[in-house]
Design a protein around this motif. Structure first.
Motif, PDB file in Angstrom:
ATOM      1  N   LEU A 102       0.818  -1.207   0.000  1.00 11.58           N
ATOM      2  CA  LEU A 102       0.000   0.000   0.000  1.00 11.58           C
ATOM      3  C   LEU A 102       0.854   1.260   0.000  1.00 11.58           C
ATOM      4  CD1 LEU A 102      -2.743  -1.124   2.546  1.00 11.58           C
ATOM      5  CD2 LEU A 102      -3.061  -0.702   0.101  1.00 11.58           C
ATOM      6  N   ASN A 103       2.024   1.193   0.629  1.00  6.98           N
ATOM      7  CA  ASN A 103       2.899   2.369   0.656  1.00  6.98           C
ATOM      8  C   ASN A 103       3.254   2.828  -0.751  1.00  6.98           C
ATOM      9  OD1 ASN A 103       2.971   2.638   3.404  1.00  6.98           O
ATOM     10  ND2 ASN A 103       4.900   1.561   3.674  1.00  6.98           N
ATOM     11  N   ILE A 104       3.469   1.862  -1.633  1.00  6.02           N
ATOM     12  CA  ILE A 104       3.831   2.190  -3.010  1.00  6.02           C
ATOM     13  C   ILE A 104       2.714   2.981  -3.671  1.00  6.02           C
ATOM     14  CG2 ILE A 104       4.358   1.216  -5.275  1.00  6.02           C
ATOM     15  CD1 ILE A 104       5.578  -1.175  -3.874  1.00  6.02           C
ATOM     16  N   ILE A 105       1.478   2.516  -3.487  1.00  8.72           N
ATOM     17  CA  ILE A 105       0.331   3.180  -4.103  1.00  8.72           C
ATOM     18  C   ILE A 105       0.063   4.531  -3.449  1.00  8.72           C
ATOM     19  CG2 ILE A 105      -2.128   2.961  -4.616  1.00  8.72           C
ATOM     20  CD1 ILE A 105      -1.762  -0.054  -4.594  1.00  8.72           C
ATOM     21  N   LEU A 106       0.120   4.566  -2.119  1.00  9.43           N
ATOM     22  CA  LEU A 106      -0.149   5.809  -1.404  1.00  9.43           C
ATOM     23  C   LEU A 106       0.871   6.891  -1.750  1.00  9.43           C
ATOM     24  CD1 LEU A 106      -1.116   4.357   2.085  1.00  9.43           C
ATOM     25  CD2 LEU A 106      -2.598   5.716   0.611  1.00  9.43           C
ATOM     26  N   LEU A 107       2.135   6.533  -1.785  1.00 15.74           N
ATOM     27  CA  LEU A 107       3.174   7.520  -2.115  1.00 15.74           C
ATOM     28  C   LEU A 107       2.999   8.048  -3.536  1.00 15.74           C
ATOM     29  CD1 LEU A 107       6.292   5.832  -0.477  1.00 15.74           C
ATOM     30  CD2 LEU A 107       5.181   7.949   0.254  1.00 15.74           C
ATOM     31  N   GLU A 108       2.567   7.172  -4.440  1.00 19.11           N
ATOM     32  CA  GLU A 108       2.360   7.601  -5.822  1.00 19.11           C
ATOM     33  C   GLU A 108       1.193   8.581  -5.921  1.00 19.11           C
ATOM     34  OE1 GLU A 108       2.585   7.907 -10.007  1.00 19.11           O
ATOM     35  OE2 GLU A 108       4.015   7.233  -8.478  1.00 19.11           O
ATOM     36  N   THR A 109       0.069   8.263  -5.288  1.00 21.42           N
ATOM     37  CA  THR A 109      -1.098   9.140  -5.369  1.00 21.42           C
ATOM     38  C   THR A 109      -0.845  10.470  -4.657  1.00 21.42           C
ATOM     39  OG1 THR A 109      -2.051   8.069  -3.410  1.00 21.42           O
ATOM     40  CG2 THR A 109      -2.695   7.213  -5.554  1.00 21.42           C
ATOM     41  N   LEU A 110      -0.192  10.420  -3.507  1.00 23.92           N
ATOM     42  CA  LEU A 110       0.089  11.653  -2.777  1.00 23.92           C
ATOM     43  C   LEU A 110       1.052  12.552  -3.542  1.00 23.92           C
ATOM     44  CD1 LEU A 110       0.432  10.248   0.861  1.00 23.92           C
ATOM     45  CD2 LEU A 110      -1.407  11.677  -0.037  1.00 23.92           C
ATOM     46  N   SER A 111       2.018  11.958  -4.228  1.00 23.25           N
ATOM     47  CA  SER A 111       2.969  12.753  -5.005  1.00 23.25           C
ATOM     48  C   SER A 111       2.297  13.435  -6.188  1.00 23.25           C
ATOM     49  CB  SER A 111       4.111  11.859  -5.502  1.00 23.25           C
ATOM     50  OG  SER A 111       3.635  10.889  -6.419  1.00 23.25           O
ATOM     51  N   GLN A 112       1.120  12.932  -6.593  1.00 26.03           N
ATOM     52  CA  GLN A 112       0.351  13.551  -7.676  1.00 26.03           C
ATOM     53  C   GLN A 112      -0.633  14.599  -7.153  1.00 26.03           C
ATOM     54  OE1 GLN A 112       0.980  12.924 -10.860  1.00 26.03           O
ATOM     55  NE2 GLN A 112       2.551  11.425 -10.278  1.00 26.03           N
TER      56      GLN A 112
END
Length: 275
Positions: A102-112
């Motif tokens: 989930l960290n991978i997905i969360l970091l990606e969405t937050l960076s956008q």
């Protein structure tokens, strides 16, 4: 005596550091036959799945972890998905492996610049046996996502239980946390900060229904535990039924399945009498 004392201290440290592994080995030895049987069954399942080109859903987390290895774009490419927002409910039950994915997905969405929502209650974390880690919700998430300045909101209103129930639970949680922290301090000379953080503000919980309703009756039995408790429970059921409570409104919870069969027979006898 100094060398002997030093060797003894080293031995104690070694034992303390290895006690978890030792206990695991003792338990594994007790169930060695069952573990071998389960391993054989799993191997047969894996062989059949490989032959039939099937995949077990329970292995999804492990597969995603092996696919990603920290490469976010690879995960999104392989899943063929575009995710803008993530909501995780009951997050206190999330395992370490699930958090890693989930960290991978969360970091990606937050960076956008997208927003996500994580909901949970540390006090309800009961899945440590399934590799759940309550520390993620308690403190680690704030550290992981600190660059995004995450907002934290504590909900202080209970919409499910009556006021007396909420008040009792709040006092129990607060008192228990204080007792455990005192014991921790006596052993290590410092506060159990993680525990205090998890139960911070629990005494401020309030019920949406402030009608002063709800009933709690706690009894402790130390001698003839099973017999005395059974009589008390059955007497309580009888009193509730006599007061007009419906059987469908009564629930009995037991620690083990073995007790259920014995106690349910006695409870059913009372219910049949009331009918």
């Amino acid at each position: 005596l100094v060398p002997i004392h030093s060797d003894f201290c080293n031995l104690v440290d070694t034992i303390n550091n290895s006690i978890a592994e030792y206990n695991s080995a003792v338990l594994s030895r007790q169930y060695l036959y069952e573990l071998n049987l389960l391993a054989s069954i799993r191997q047969q399942i894996d062989n059949d799945n490989l032959r039939l080109n099937r995949f077990i859903m329970a292995d999804t987390c492990t597969l995603l972890s092996q696919m990603g290895q920290g490469d976010t774009s690879f995960v999104f490419e392989k899943t063929g998905s575009t995710i803008s927002h993530v909501m995780i409910d009951e997050s206190q039950d999330t395992s370490r492996l699930q958090w890693r994915n989930l960290n991978i997905i969360l970091l990606e969405t937050l960076s956008q610049g997208k927003e996500s929502l994580i909901v949970g209650d540390v006090k309800q974390a009961i899945y440590r046996w399934r590799n759940g880690d309550w520390q993620f919700l308690n403190s680690k998430l704030k550290e992981i996502f600190r660059t995004f300045s995450p907002a934290e909101k504590n909900l202080d209103t209970n919409y499910r239980s009556k006021q007396n129930i909420v008040g009792f639970n709040s006092r129990i949680f607060k008192s228990t946390a204080d007792i455990v922290n005192s014991h921790y301090m006596s052993l290590f000379g410092t506060d159990y900060n993680d525990l205090l953080l998890a139960y911070k503000g629990v005494e401020l919980q309030k019920a949406n229904d402030n009608s002063n309703q709800g009933h709690i009756d706690i009894r402790l039995y130390f001698n003839d535990y099973i017999g005395n408790r059974t009589d008390a429970v059955l007497a309580t059921i009888r009193n509730y039924l006599d007061s007009g409570l419906e059987p469908k409104d009564i629930t009995l919870l037991f620690r083990g399945n073995k007790e259920i069969q014995e106690q349910s027979k006695k409870a059913n006898a009372i219910l049949n009498q009331s009918n």
